[in-house]
Design an enzyme around this catalytic site. Structure first.
Site, PDB file in Angstrom:
ATOM      1  N   SER A  66      -3.602 -12.028  -1.205  1.00 35.22           N
ATOM      2  CA  SER A  66      -3.728 -10.834  -0.378  1.00 35.22           C
ATOM      3  C   SER A  66      -5.208 -10.486  -0.191  1.00 35.22           C
ATOM      4  O   SER A  66      -5.973 -11.285   0.338  1.00 35.22           O
ATOM      5  CB  SER A  66      -2.921  -9.687  -0.996  1.00 35.22           C
ATOM      6  OG  SER A  66      -2.761  -8.626  -0.085  1.00 35.22           O
ATOM      7  N   ASP A  79       6.832 -11.362   5.199  1.00 33.63           N
ATOM      8  CA  ASP A  79       5.747 -10.542   4.668  1.00 33.63           C
ATOM      9  C   ASP A  79       5.378  -9.497   5.722  1.00 33.63           C
ATOM     10  O   ASP A  79       4.802  -9.824   6.757  1.00 33.63           O
ATOM     11  CB  ASP A  79       4.550 -11.419   4.336  1.00 33.63           C
ATOM     12  CG  ASP A  79       3.417 -10.657   3.663  1.00 33.63           C
ATOM     13  OD1 ASP A  79       3.425  -9.407   3.681  1.00 33.63           O
ATOM     14  OD2 ASP A  79       2.521 -11.318   3.113  1.00 33.63           O
ATOM     15  N   HIS A 124       5.862 -10.412   0.368  1.00 35.79           N
ATOM     16  CA  HIS A 124       4.406 -10.524   0.264  1.00 35.79           C
ATOM     17  C   HIS A 124       3.938 -11.326  -0.947  1.00 35.79           C
ATOM     18  O   HIS A 124       2.972 -12.086  -0.850  1.00 35.79           O
ATOM     19  CB  HIS A 124       3.792  -9.118   0.234  1.00 35.79           C
ATOM     20  CG  HIS A 124       2.295  -9.107   0.210  1.00 35.79           C
ATOM     21  ND1 HIS A 124       1.530  -9.799   1.130  1.00 35.79           N
ATOM     22  CD2 HIS A 124       1.403  -8.493  -0.628  1.00 35.79           C
ATOM     23  CE1 HIS A 124       0.241  -9.600   0.871  1.00 35.79           C
ATOM     24  NE2 HIS A 124       0.147  -8.830  -0.184  1.00 35.79           N
TER      25      HIS A 124
END
Length: 272
Positions: free
Chosen positions: A110, A217, A247
């Protein structure tokens, strides 16, 4: 896991280590926004079993590191801190006498994917491989949407958006080291600057890159990340897009498959 403390660019940085007696490569785990390296214990265990000495720094303002919570004024400082963690890893595990240092792999999730991508642009010559999980890279609309407000709206991450495994969301919601409040303007501005910088700084040449993403996601949609990954790698990366995954693919219900994809990739690209 053993914990080290480094002098970071803006305060003390906590670094977790997990390693066996004779590792064959080094792995840096670069965590995402609002969380900490300790959330990746299962991945660290898999990598340790695969032969890695694993180091997981908590970024400034995150986890057990110093700094105002979730404030990152300049991601270049965080890249510097990750580089310090790489130096720590090399000093703790220098390899065998008469041989070059152990190969280094960086794995970023991320926000950590953005940091890892920038790290590879700056220090890729000393990397054996780069792994990007749900990376914030390319087209990501969230910072601009939030910065358009005079006061940043409090839109916390929904635990259900992380994984199909409800235990993951429950643990995230109960974790005192996770930030559960609103994002902060300096960090959002730093996101926008660094997304632009990574886009402008060019590709990472022949560095092997593995891109992992869940196709469901909704926090960091894969279509936006694809733009950045293809630009960063000039289209030479390996990718795994997991149907139905959200995610956090390292915490997903199919995480055994994800771990196997990572270790197979590393078997192929990391010198023995």
């Amino acid at each position: 896991m053993p914990r080290h403390v480094l002098t970071g660019t803006r305060g003390a940085i906590a670094v977790l280590e997990r390693s066996g007696p004779r590792p064959r490569y080094l792995a840096l785990l670069v965590h995402g926004y609002g969380e900490h390296g300790g959330r990746y214990a299962e991945l660290a265990g898999v990598l340790e079993g695969h032969g890695a000495a694993v180091f997981a720094p908590d970024h400034v303002g995150h986890g057990r590191s110093e700094g105002e919570r979730v404030v990152i004024e300049d991601f270049e400082d965080v890249v510097d801190d990750v580089h310090s963690a790489a130096g720590l890893a090399r000093s703790v595990h220098p390899g065998l006498p008469g041989r070059p240092g152990l190969p280094l792999v960086v794995i970023g999730h991320s926000m950590g994917g953005l940091i890892a991508a920038r790290y590879a642009q700056r220090h890729g010559g000393r990397l054996a491989a780069l792994v990007l999980s749900g990376p914030v890279i390319g087209d990501w609309a969230l910072p601009g949407r939030l910065l358009a407000h005079e006061e940043i709206p409090d839109v916390p991450v929904s635990p259900a958006a992380l994984s199909r495994d409800p235990a993951v969301g429950a643990a995230y919601a109960a974790d005192p080291l996770v930030w559960h409040g609103p994002m902060k303007r300096p960090t959002l501005e730093a996101f926008e600057r660094t997304l632009t910088r990574v886009a402008e700084e060019g590709d990472v040449g022949r560095l092997p890159v593995l891109w992992l993403h869940g196709d469901d996601d909704r926090l960091v949609p894969p279509a936006g990340s694809r733009v950045g990954v293809e630009r960063l790698t000039a289209g030479t990366h390996t990718e795994r897009i997991y149907p139905g995954a959200r995610h956090e693919v390292f915490h997903e219900t199919n995480r055994a498959e994800v771990f196997a994809d990572v270790t197979r990739f590393l078997d192929r690209v990391v010198p023995s």
